[in-house]
Motif scaffolding. Structure first.
Motif, short mmCIF file in Angstrom:
data_model
loop_
_atom_site.label_atom_id
_atom_site.label_comp_id
_atom_site.label_asym_id
_atom_site.label_seq_id
_atom_site.Cartn_x
_atom_site.Cartn_y
_atom_site.Cartn_z
N CYS A 146 0.84 -1.21 0.00
CA CYS A 146 0.00 0.00 0.00
C CYS A 146 0.87 1.25 0.00
O CYS A 146 0.63 2.20 -0.75
CB CYS A 146 -0.89 0.04 1.25
SG CYS A 146 -2.20 -1.19 1.28
N TYR B 34 2.65 2.15 -3.32
CA TYR B 34 1.75 2.82 -4.26
C TYR B 34 1.40 4.23 -3.80
O TYR B 34 1.46 5.18 -4.58
CB TYR B 34 0.47 2.01 -4.46
CG TYR B 34 0.52 1.03 -5.61
CD1 TYR B 34 0.42 1.46 -6.93
CD2 TYR B 34 0.65 -0.33 -5.38
CE1 TYR B 34 0.45 0.57 -7.99
CE2 TYR B 34 0.69 -1.24 -6.43
CZ TYR B 34 0.58 -0.78 -7.74
OH TYR B 34 0.62 -1.67 -8.78
N ARG B 35 1.02 4.36 -2.53
CA ARG B 35 0.56 5.67 -2.07
C ARG B 35 1.67 6.71 -2.15
O ARG B 35 1.47 7.83 -2.61
CB ARG B 35 0.04 5.58 -0.63
CG ARG B 35 -1.41 5.08 -0.60
CD ARG B 35 -2.05 5.37 0.73
NE ARG B 35 -1.88 6.75 1.11
CZ ARG B 35 -1.66 7.16 2.36
NH1 ARG B 35 -1.54 6.31 3.33
NH2 ARG B 35 -1.56 8.44 2.63
N MET C 84 2.31 7.49 -5.83
CA MET C 84 1.22 8.28 -6.43
C MET C 84 1.31 9.73 -6.00
O MET C 84 1.14 10.65 -6.81
CB MET C 84 -0.14 7.68 -6.02
CG MET C 84 -0.50 6.39 -6.74
SD MET C 84 -0.80 6.64 -8.52
CE MET C 84 -2.39 7.48 -8.48
N THR D 132 -5.23 6.60 -4.20
CA THR D 132 -4.86 5.19 -4.38
C THR D 132 -5.92 4.34 -3.72
O THR D 132 -6.19 4.46 -2.52
CB THR D 132 -3.48 4.91 -3.77
OG1 THR D 132 -2.57 5.93 -4.19
CG2 THR D 132 -2.97 3.55 -4.22
N MET E 225 -5.97 4.10 2.49
CA MET E 225 -6.30 3.73 1.11
C MET E 225 -7.79 3.89 0.85
O MET E 225 -8.63 3.57 1.70
CB MET E 225 -5.95 2.26 0.86
CG MET E 225 -4.49 1.92 1.03
SD MET E 225 -3.50 2.31 -0.43
CE MET E 225 -3.97 0.98 -1.54
N GLY F 145 -3.76 -1.95 -11.14
CA GLY F 145 -2.33 -1.71 -11.02
C GLY F 145 -1.49 -2.61 -11.90
O GLY F 145 -1.97 -3.21 -12.87
#
Ligand code: LLP
Length: 433
Positions: A45, A48-49, A52, A62, A83, A249
Protein backbone atom coordinates in the motif's frame (compact mmCIF):
# COMPACT_ATOMS: atom_id res chain seq x y z
CA UNK A 1 16.60 -17.32 -4.81
CA UNK A 2 12.95 -16.71 -3.91
CA UNK A 3 10.31 -14.96 -5.96
CA UNK A 4 9.39 -12.77 -2.99
CA UNK A 5 11.51 -11.49 -0.12
CA UNK A 6 9.05 -12.68 2.56
CA UNK A 7 9.98 -16.33 1.74
CA UNK A 8 12.93 -18.17 3.28
CA UNK A 9 14.23 -21.47 4.62
CA UNK A 10 14.74 -21.99 8.37
CA UNK A 11 17.19 -24.23 10.24
CA UNK A 12 14.73 -27.12 10.17
CA UNK A 13 14.73 -26.98 6.36
CA UNK A 14 11.14 -25.72 6.37
CA UNK A 15 9.82 -22.94 4.19
CA UNK A 16 9.38 -19.77 6.21
CA UNK A 17 6.90 -17.06 5.32
CA UNK A 18 6.98 -13.61 6.92
CA UNK A 19 9.66 -15.08 9.18
CA UNK A 20 7.40 -17.88 10.47
CA UNK A 21 7.69 -21.66 10.09
CA UNK A 22 5.07 -22.82 7.60
CA UNK A 23 5.16 -26.38 8.98
CA UNK A 24 4.32 -25.08 12.46
CA UNK A 25 1.50 -22.96 11.01
CA UNK A 26 0.11 -25.96 9.10
CA UNK A 27 0.22 -28.05 12.29
CA UNK A 28 -1.58 -25.34 14.21
CA UNK A 29 -4.27 -24.36 11.71
CA UNK A 30 -4.56 -27.39 9.41
CA UNK A 31 -4.46 -27.45 5.62
CA UNK A 32 -5.38 -26.28 3.08
CA UNK A 33 -4.41 -22.96 4.58
CA UNK A 34 -4.24 -19.44 3.20
CA UNK A 35 -1.52 -17.40 4.88
CA UNK A 36 -1.36 -13.62 4.54
CA UNK A 37 1.63 -11.46 5.50
CA UNK A 38 0.13 -8.30 6.97
CA UNK A 39 3.36 -6.31 6.86
CA UNK A 40 3.69 -7.06 3.14
CA UNK A 41 0.15 -5.83 2.44
CA UNK A 42 0.91 -2.61 4.30
CA UNK A 43 4.24 -2.20 2.54
CA UNK A 44 2.61 -2.64 -0.87
CA UNK A 45 0.00 0.00 0.00
CA UNK A 46 2.74 2.45 1.00
CA UNK A 47 4.76 1.84 -2.15
CA UNK A 48 1.75 2.82 -4.26
CA UNK A 49 0.56 5.67 -2.07
CA UNK A 50 3.98 7.28 -1.74
CA UNK A 51 4.65 6.92 -5.47
CA UNK A 52 1.22 8.28 -6.43
CA UNK A 53 1.72 11.34 -4.20
CA UNK A 54 5.23 11.91 -5.50
CA UNK A 55 4.08 11.64 -9.12
CA UNK A 56 0.66 13.28 -9.09
CA UNK A 57 0.62 15.45 -5.94
CA UNK A 58 -1.65 15.58 -2.92
CA UNK A 59 -4.85 15.10 -4.94
CA UNK A 60 -3.73 11.61 -6.07
CA UNK A 61 -5.99 8.78 -4.95
CA UNK A 62 -4.86 5.19 -4.38
CA UNK A 63 -7.66 2.67 -4.04
CA UNK A 64 -7.33 -1.02 -3.25
CA UNK A 65 -9.38 -3.08 -5.73
CA UNK A 66 -10.95 -5.29 -3.12
CA UNK A 67 -12.14 -7.88 -5.65
CA UNK A 68 -8.59 -9.23 -5.35
CA UNK A 69 -9.24 -10.35 -1.78
CA UNK A 70 -12.18 -9.24 0.30
CA UNK A 71 -12.79 -9.93 3.99
CA UNK A 72 -13.29 -7.62 6.92
CA UNK A 73 -9.71 -7.42 8.15
CA UNK A 74 -8.48 -6.33 4.72
CA UNK A 75 -10.74 -3.25 4.82
CA UNK A 76 -9.53 -2.41 8.35
CA UNK A 77 -5.96 -2.50 7.08
CA UNK A 78 -6.92 -0.30 4.11
CA UNK A 79 -8.57 2.18 6.45
CA UNK A 80 -5.43 2.32 8.60
CA UNK A 81 -3.21 2.73 5.54
CA UNK A 82 -5.31 5.63 4.25
CA UNK A 83 -6.30 3.73 1.11
CA UNK A 84 -9.52 4.21 -0.83
CA UNK A 85 -11.23 1.02 -1.96
CA UNK A 86 -12.83 -0.14 -5.18
CA UNK A 87 -15.93 -2.26 -4.53
CA UNK A 88 -17.92 -4.17 -7.13
CA UNK A 89 -20.88 -5.74 -5.36
CA UNK A 90 -23.31 -5.49 -2.47
CA UNK A 91 -21.24 -8.19 -0.78
CA UNK A 92 -18.03 -6.17 -0.93
CA UNK A 93 -19.84 -3.01 0.19
CA UNK A 94 -21.39 -4.91 3.10
CA UNK A 95 -18.06 -6.44 4.09
CA UNK A 96 -16.37 -3.03 4.05
CA UNK A 97 -19.23 -1.47 6.03
CA UNK A 98 -19.07 -4.27 8.61
CA UNK A 99 -15.37 -3.63 8.98
CA UNK A 100 -16.09 0.01 9.85
CA UNK A 101 -14.50 1.20 6.61
CA UNK A 102 -15.44 4.78 5.67
CA UNK A 103 -17.31 4.14 2.42
CA UNK A 104 -17.28 7.77 1.40
CA UNK A 105 -13.80 6.83 0.11
CA UNK A 106 -15.12 3.92 -1.99
CA UNK A 107 -15.60 3.78 -5.76
CA UNK A 108 -18.39 1.45 -6.80
CA UNK A 109 -17.75 -0.43 -10.06
CA UNK A 110 -19.73 -2.94 -12.09
CA UNK A 111 -21.52 -3.15 -15.41
CA UNK A 112 -24.83 -4.56 -14.17
CA UNK A 113 -25.86 -2.87 -10.93
CA UNK A 114 -29.48 -3.57 -10.01
CA UNK A 115 -31.84 -0.98 -8.49
CA UNK A 116 -31.40 -2.77 -5.17
CA UNK A 117 -27.59 -2.61 -5.49
CA UNK A 118 -27.74 1.11 -6.25
CA UNK A 119 -30.06 1.81 -3.32
CA UNK A 120 -27.91 -0.28 -0.95
CA UNK A 121 -24.74 1.53 -2.01
CA UNK A 122 -26.43 4.90 -1.43
CA UNK A 123 -27.72 3.71 1.98
CA UNK A 124 -24.12 2.85 2.89
CA UNK A 125 -22.85 6.24 1.71
CA UNK A 126 -20.59 4.95 -1.08
CA UNK A 127 -18.71 8.02 -2.23
CA UNK A 128 -18.57 7.59 -5.96
CA UNK A 129 -20.29 5.37 -8.51
CA UNK A 130 -18.34 4.39 -11.60
CA UNK A 131 -21.21 4.35 -14.06
CA UNK A 132 -20.84 1.88 -16.91
CA UNK A 133 -23.69 2.68 -19.31
CA UNK A 134 -26.88 4.67 -20.03
CA UNK A 135 -29.22 2.25 -18.26
CA UNK A 136 -27.23 2.51 -15.06
CA UNK A 137 -26.96 6.27 -15.39
CA UNK A 138 -30.76 6.62 -15.54
CA UNK A 139 -31.15 4.25 -12.58
CA UNK A 140 -28.63 6.17 -10.45
CA UNK A 141 -30.30 9.47 -11.41
CA UNK A 142 -33.71 8.09 -10.41
CA UNK A 143 -32.54 6.77 -7.03
CA UNK A 144 -30.64 9.97 -6.21
CA UNK A 145 -33.70 12.03 -7.23
CA UNK A 146 -35.88 9.96 -4.90
CA UNK A 147 -33.48 10.84 -2.09
CA UNK A 148 -33.21 14.49 -3.10
CA UNK A 149 -29.43 14.18 -3.47
CA UNK A 150 -26.83 14.33 -6.22
CA UNK A 151 -24.64 11.24 -6.51
CA UNK A 152 -20.99 11.73 -7.39
CA UNK A 153 -20.04 9.65 -10.40
CA UNK A 154 -17.30 8.79 -12.84
CA UNK A 155 -18.10 7.45 -16.29
CA UNK A 156 -16.35 4.30 -17.46
CA UNK A 157 -14.78 4.91 -20.82
CA UNK A 158 -13.12 2.34 -23.08
CA UNK A 159 -9.89 3.74 -24.54
CA UNK A 160 -9.35 1.00 -27.15
CA UNK A 161 -6.03 -0.30 -25.84
CA UNK A 162 -4.78 -3.88 -25.93
CA UNK A 163 -2.76 -4.51 -22.74
CA UNK A 164 -1.27 -7.78 -24.11
CA UNK A 165 -2.32 -9.81 -21.12
CA UNK A 166 -4.65 -12.82 -21.11
CA UNK A 167 -8.04 -12.46 -22.76
CA UNK A 168 -10.25 -12.97 -19.70
CA UNK A 169 -8.84 -9.79 -18.13
CA UNK A 170 -8.62 -7.55 -21.22
CA UNK A 171 -11.07 -4.76 -20.65
CA UNK A 172 -9.88 -1.68 -22.48
CA UNK A 173 -10.80 -2.75 -26.02
CA UNK A 174 -13.62 -1.16 -28.01
CA UNK A 175 -15.74 -4.33 -27.93
CA UNK A 176 -15.37 -4.84 -24.17
CA UNK A 177 -18.45 -5.52 -22.06
CA UNK A 178 -17.32 -2.64 -19.86
CA UNK A 179 -17.89 1.05 -20.35
CA UNK A 180 -18.54 3.04 -23.52
CA UNK A 181 -15.95 3.42 -26.25
CA UNK A 182 -14.32 6.68 -27.20
CA UNK A 183 -13.77 5.45 -30.76
CA UNK A 184 -17.47 4.93 -31.52
CA UNK A 185 -18.64 8.27 -30.08
CA UNK A 186 -20.68 6.40 -27.47
CA UNK A 187 -18.50 7.68 -24.64
CA UNK A 188 -19.25 11.26 -25.67
CA UNK A 189 -22.97 10.49 -25.81
CA UNK A 190 -22.78 9.11 -22.26
CA UNK A 191 -21.06 12.32 -21.11
CA UNK A 192 -23.78 14.45 -22.73
CA UNK A 193 -26.43 12.41 -20.96
CA UNK A 194 -24.68 12.66 -17.57
CA UNK A 195 -24.34 16.44 -17.94
CA UNK A 196 -28.07 16.75 -18.66
CA UNK A 197 -29.11 15.03 -15.42
CA UNK A 198 -29.70 16.96 -12.19
CA UNK A 199 -29.04 14.24 -9.60
CA UNK A 200 -25.64 13.06 -10.67
CA UNK A 201 -22.45 15.08 -10.31
CA UNK A 202 -19.89 14.09 -12.92
CA UNK A 203 -16.38 14.12 -11.44
CA UNK A 204 -14.59 12.65 -14.41
CA UNK A 205 -13.67 9.44 -16.17
CA UNK A 206 -12.46 5.96 -15.46
CA UNK A 207 -10.73 3.40 -17.64
CA UNK A 208 -9.25 0.00 -16.91
CA UNK A 209 -7.26 -1.67 -19.65
CA UNK A 210 -6.51 -5.04 -18.07
CA UNK A 211 -4.93 -6.97 -15.26
CA UNK A 212 -1.50 -8.59 -14.71
CA UNK A 213 -0.14 -5.74 -16.85
CA UNK A 214 3.58 -5.77 -17.67
CA UNK A 215 3.65 -4.44 -21.22
CA UNK A 216 5.92 -1.42 -21.46
CA UNK A 217 3.68 1.53 -22.03
CA UNK A 218 0.08 0.47 -21.38
CA UNK A 219 -0.62 3.13 -18.74
CA UNK A 220 1.22 5.79 -20.75
CA UNK A 221 -0.99 5.07 -23.76
CA UNK A 222 -4.11 5.04 -21.58
CA UNK A 223 -3.15 8.42 -20.08
CA UNK A 224 -2.58 9.85 -23.52
CA UNK A 225 -5.92 8.65 -24.91
CA UNK A 226 -7.87 9.65 -21.82
CA UNK A 227 -6.37 13.15 -21.58
CA UNK A 228 -7.15 13.77 -25.24
CA UNK A 229 -10.71 12.65 -24.55
CA UNK A 230 -10.92 15.02 -21.58
CA UNK A 231 -9.69 17.88 -23.79
CA UNK A 232 -12.20 16.93 -26.47
CA UNK A 233 -15.05 17.05 -23.94
CA UNK A 234 -13.81 20.46 -22.78
CA UNK A 235 -13.71 21.76 -26.35
CA UNK A 236 -17.02 20.30 -27.54
CA UNK A 237 -19.16 20.27 -24.37
CA UNK A 238 -17.44 22.86 -22.18
CA UNK A 239 -17.00 20.23 -19.49
CA UNK A 240 -13.62 19.70 -17.82
CA UNK A 241 -13.12 16.50 -15.84
CA UNK A 242 -11.51 16.87 -12.43
CA UNK A 243 -10.74 13.16 -11.87
CA UNK A 244 -9.00 10.63 -14.10
CA UNK A 245 -9.07 7.08 -12.76
CA UNK A 246 -6.67 4.74 -14.55
CA UNK A 247 -8.01 1.47 -13.10
CA UNK A 248 -5.99 -1.49 -11.84
CA UNK A 249 -2.33 -1.71 -11.02
CA UNK A 250 0.74 -3.52 -12.31
CA UNK A 251 1.39 -7.24 -12.66
CA UNK A 252 3.15 -9.37 -10.08
CA UNK A 253 5.83 -12.06 -10.22
CA UNK A 254 4.38 -15.54 -10.01
CA UNK A 255 7.48 -17.34 -11.30
CA UNK A 256 11.06 -16.48 -12.18
CA UNK A 257 9.90 -15.92 -15.76
CA UNK A 258 7.99 -12.77 -14.70
CA UNK A 259 9.91 -9.49 -14.58
CA UNK A 260 10.53 -7.52 -11.40
CA UNK A 261 8.88 -4.12 -11.60
CA UNK A 262 9.82 -1.00 -9.71
CA UNK A 263 6.36 0.49 -9.24
CA UNK A 264 7.64 3.94 -8.24
CA UNK A 265 9.78 4.07 -11.36
CA UNK A 266 6.93 2.85 -13.60
CA UNK A 267 4.60 5.50 -12.18
CA UNK A 268 7.23 8.19 -12.78
CA UNK A 269 7.18 7.23 -16.47
CA UNK A 270 3.37 7.51 -16.50
CA UNK A 271 3.55 10.88 -14.73
CA UNK A 272 5.99 12.24 -17.30
CA UNK A 273 3.49 11.53 -20.07
CA UNK A 274 0.63 12.87 -17.95
CA UNK A 275 2.29 16.23 -17.24
CA UNK A 276 3.53 16.61 -20.82
CA UNK A 277 0.14 15.89 -22.42
CA UNK A 278 -1.70 18.15 -19.95
CA UNK A 279 0.72 20.94 -20.86
CA UNK A 280 0.37 20.26 -24.59
CA UNK A 281 -3.43 20.45 -24.34
CA UNK A 282 -3.43 23.35 -21.84
CA UNK A 283 -5.48 21.12 -19.58
CA UNK A 284 -5.73 21.82 -15.86
CA UNK A 285 -4.42 18.59 -14.37
CA UNK A 286 -7.15 16.25 -13.11
CA UNK A 287 -6.66 14.33 -9.85
CA UNK A 288 -5.30 10.92 -10.78
CA UNK A 289 -6.66 7.72 -9.22
CA UNK A 290 -5.27 4.19 -9.45
CA UNK A 291 -6.92 0.97 -8.26
CA UNK A 292 -4.32 -1.77 -7.75
CA UNK A 293 -5.65 -5.07 -6.43
CA UNK A 294 -3.32 -7.91 -7.37
CA UNK A 295 -0.10 -6.06 -6.61
CA UNK A 296 -1.34 -5.06 -3.14
CA UNK A 297 -2.09 -8.57 -1.90
CA UNK A 298 -0.68 -11.26 -4.25
CA UNK A 299 2.82 -11.61 -2.82
CA UNK A 300 1.40 -11.24 0.70
CA UNK A 301 -0.29 -14.63 0.24
CA UNK A 302 0.82 -18.26 0.30
CA UNK A 303 -1.26 -21.44 0.29
CA UNK A 304 -0.23 -24.58 2.16
CA UNK A 305 -1.50 -28.03 1.22
CA UNK A 306 -0.88 -31.57 2.42
CA UNK A 307 -0.03 -34.17 -0.21
CA UNK A 308 -2.56 -36.99 -0.30
CA UNK A 309 -1.01 -39.16 -2.98
CA UNK A 310 2.02 -39.40 -5.23
CA UNK A 311 1.21 -41.26 -8.42
CA UNK A 312 3.66 -42.24 -11.13
CA UNK A 313 2.27 -43.20 -14.51
CA UNK A 314 5.29 -44.95 -16.02
CA UNK A 315 6.27 -43.52 -19.38
CA UNK A 316 3.82 -40.62 -19.00
CA UNK A 317 3.83 -38.31 -16.02
CA UNK A 318 3.63 -37.99 -12.26
CA UNK A 319 0.92 -36.49 -10.11
CA UNK A 320 1.07 -35.10 -6.61
CA UNK A 321 -2.50 -34.68 -5.38
CA UNK A 322 -3.24 -32.35 -2.47
CA UNK A 323 -6.12 -31.61 -0.10
CA UNK A 324 -7.22 -28.44 -1.93
CA UNK A 325 -7.38 -27.40 -5.58
CA UNK A 326 -9.54 -25.44 -7.99
CA UNK A 327 -11.96 -24.71 -5.15
CA UNK A 328 -9.40 -22.56 -3.34
CA UNK A 329 -7.39 -21.55 -6.44
CA UNK A 330 -9.21 -21.79 -9.79
CA UNK A 331 -6.66 -19.66 -11.66
CA UNK A 332 -4.79 -22.44 -13.44
CA UNK A 333 -8.06 -24.10 -14.44
CA UNK A 334 -9.39 -20.77 -15.72
CA UNK A 335 -6.37 -18.96 -17.13
CA UNK A 336 -3.48 -21.46 -17.13
CA UNK A 337 -1.83 -19.11 -14.63
CA UNK A 338 1.67 -20.01 -13.57
CA UNK A 339 2.72 -20.35 -9.93
CA UNK A 340 5.84 -21.28 -8.00
CA UNK A 341 5.37 -24.54 -6.06
CA UNK A 342 7.66 -25.47 -3.17
CA UNK A 343 8.13 -28.51 -0.91
CA UNK A 344 7.48 -26.51 2.28
CA UNK A 345 8.45 -29.31 4.67
CA UNK A 346 11.77 -30.21 3.06
CA UNK A 347 13.23 -27.27 1.22
CA UNK A 348 16.74 -28.74 1.11
CA UNK A 349 15.80 -31.94 -0.72
CA UNK A 350 16.74 -32.06 -4.41
CA UNK A 351 13.72 -31.26 -6.58
CA UNK A 352 14.17 -34.12 -8.98
CA UNK A 353 10.60 -35.17 -9.79
CA UNK A 354 8.61 -33.43 -12.53
CA UNK A 355 4.92 -33.67 -11.76
CA UNK A 356 1.55 -32.03 -12.06
CA UNK A 357 0.10 -30.67 -8.85
CA UNK A 358 -3.48 -31.96 -8.82
CA UNK A 359 -6.39 -30.86 -6.70
CA UNK A 360 -8.88 -33.01 -4.80
CA UNK A 361 -11.96 -32.31 -6.94
CA UNK A 362 -13.68 -34.99 -8.94
CA UNK A 363 -12.76 -33.38 -12.27
CA UNK A 364 -9.64 -33.90 -14.37
CA UNK A 365 -9.40 -30.14 -15.02
CA UNK A 366 -8.70 -29.64 -11.33
CA UNK A 367 -4.98 -29.01 -11.69
CA UNK A 368 -3.20 -26.38 -9.61
CA UNK A 369 -0.07 -26.36 -11.72
CA UNK A 370 1.49 -28.38 -14.54
CA UNK A 371 5.04 -29.63 -14.72
CA UNK A 372 6.58 -28.49 -11.46
CA UNK A 373 9.69 -29.84 -9.72
CA UNK A 374 9.29 -31.48 -6.31
CA UNK A 375 11.54 -33.95 -4.44
CA UNK A 376 10.98 -37.61 -5.37
CA UNK A 377 11.07 -38.29 -1.64
CA UNK A 378 7.75 -36.45 -1.26
CA UNK A 379 5.12 -38.66 0.41
CA UNK A 380 1.50 -38.54 1.51
CA UNK A 381 1.34 -36.23 4.52
CA UNK A 382 4.11 -33.89 3.32
CA UNK A 383 3.53 -30.16 2.86
CA UNK A 384 3.36 -28.40 -0.49
CA UNK A 385 3.25 -24.59 -0.80
CA UNK A 386 1.90 -22.55 -3.70
CA UNK A 387 3.35 -19.03 -3.57
CA UNK A 388 1.89 -15.62 -4.44
CA UNK A 389 -1.73 -16.66 -3.86
CA UNK A 390 -2.90 -13.54 -2.01
CA UNK A 391 -4.87 -12.17 -4.98
CA UNK A 392 -7.87 -13.76 -6.71
CA UNK A 393 -7.62 -17.03 -4.76
CA UNK A 394 -9.78 -16.76 -1.63
CA UNK A 395 -11.78 -14.14 -3.56
CA UNK A 396 -12.57 -16.68 -6.30
CA UNK A 397 -12.89 -19.76 -4.08
CA UNK A 398 -15.95 -21.94 -4.47
CA UNK A 399 -17.65 -24.86 -2.80
CA UNK A 400 -17.56 -27.06 -5.89
CA UNK A 401 -17.82 -30.70 -4.84
CA UNK A 402 -19.02 -29.30 -1.50
CA UNK A 403 -15.43 -28.67 -0.50
CA UNK A 404 -15.35 -26.18 2.42
CA UNK A 405 -13.15 -23.14 1.92
CA UNK A 406 -9.87 -22.88 3.89
CA UNK A 407 -9.31 -20.37 6.66
CA UNK A 408 -7.29 -17.21 6.12
CA UNK A 409 -4.58 -16.73 8.72
CA UNK A 410 -2.79 -13.40 9.02
CA UNK A 411 0.83 -13.26 10.07
CA UNK A 412 1.84 -10.18 12.03
CA UNK A 413 4.95 -9.38 14.09
CA UNK A 414 5.95 -13.03 14.56
CA UNK A 415 2.42 -13.93 15.60
CA UNK A 416 -0.67 -15.16 13.76
CA UNK A 417 -4.43 -14.79 13.94
CA UNK A 418 -7.45 -16.12 12.07
CA UNK A 419 -8.88 -13.44 9.76
CA UNK A 420 -11.48 -15.77 8.17
CA UNK A 421 -12.33 -19.01 9.92
CA UNK A 422 -12.31 -22.34 8.13
CA UNK A 423 -15.66 -23.32 6.62
CA UNK A 424 -17.24 -26.45 8.06
CA UNK A 425 -19.49 -28.96 6.35
CA UNK A 426 -22.29 -27.57 8.52
CA UNK A 427 -21.69 -24.13 7.02
CA UNK A 428 -22.33 -25.78 3.65
CA UNK A 429 -25.67 -27.28 4.64
CA UNK A 430 -26.59 -24.16 6.61
CA UNK A 431 -28.21 -22.56 3.59
CA UNK A 432 -30.18 -25.63 2.52
CA UNK A 433 -33.93 -25.84 3.24
N1 LLP B 1 -10.15 -1.73 -11.34
C1 LLP B 1 -11.03 -2.37 -12.11
C2 LLP B 1 -12.15 -1.63 -12.68
C3 LLP B 1 -10.89 -3.74 -12.38
O1 LLP B 1 -11.76 -4.36 -13.17
C4 LLP B 1 -9.79 -4.45 -11.81
C5 LLP B 1 -9.62 -5.88 -12.05
C6 LLP B 1 -8.90 -3.75 -10.98
C7 LLP B 1 -9.11 -2.38 -10.78
C8 LLP B 1 -7.73 -4.41 -10.32
O2 LLP B 1 -6.79 -4.83 -11.24
P1 LLP B 1 -5.40 -5.46 -10.71
O3 LLP B 1 -4.61 -4.36 -10.02
O4 LLP B 1 -5.75 -6.53 -9.72
O5 LLP B 1 -4.73 -5.96 -11.91
N2 LLP B 1 -9.59 -12.92 -11.73
C9 LLP B 1 -8.52 -12.47 -12.59
C10 LLP B 1 -8.31 -10.96 -12.49
C11 LLP B 1 -9.54 -10.18 -12.86
C12 LLP B 1 -9.32 -8.69 -12.73
C13 LLP B 1 -10.59 -7.96 -12.86
N3 LLP B 1 -10.49 -6.55 -12.68
C14 LLP B 1 -7.24 -13.20 -12.22
O6 LLP B 1 -7.28 -14.01 -11.30
O7 LLP B 1 -6.20 -13.00 -12.85
Amino acid sequence: MFICENLGVNDAGHLSFAGQDTAALAARYGTPLYLMDEARIRRNCRVYRDAMRACFGESAMTLYASKANSFRQIYRIMQEEGMGVDVVSRGEIHTAARAGYDLSRAFYHGNAKSDADIAYAMDCGVGCFVVDNEDELHAVEAEAARRGTAQRILLRVTPGIDPHTYEAVNTGMVDSKFGRAIATGEAEALVRLALSLRHVRLLGFHCHVGSQVFAEDVFERAVDVMLRFIAQMRDTLGYTASVLDLGGGYGVRYTDADPTLDIAEKLRDVARVFHAVCAELSLSEPAVALEPGRSIVADAGLTLYTAQSVKRIRGYKNYVAVDGGMTDNPRFALYKSRYTVLPAGDMNAPRNMRCDLAGCCCESGDILQQDVALPDTLRRGDLVAVCTTGAYNYAMASNYNRVPRPCVVMLRDGDSYVAVRRETVDDLTGLDA
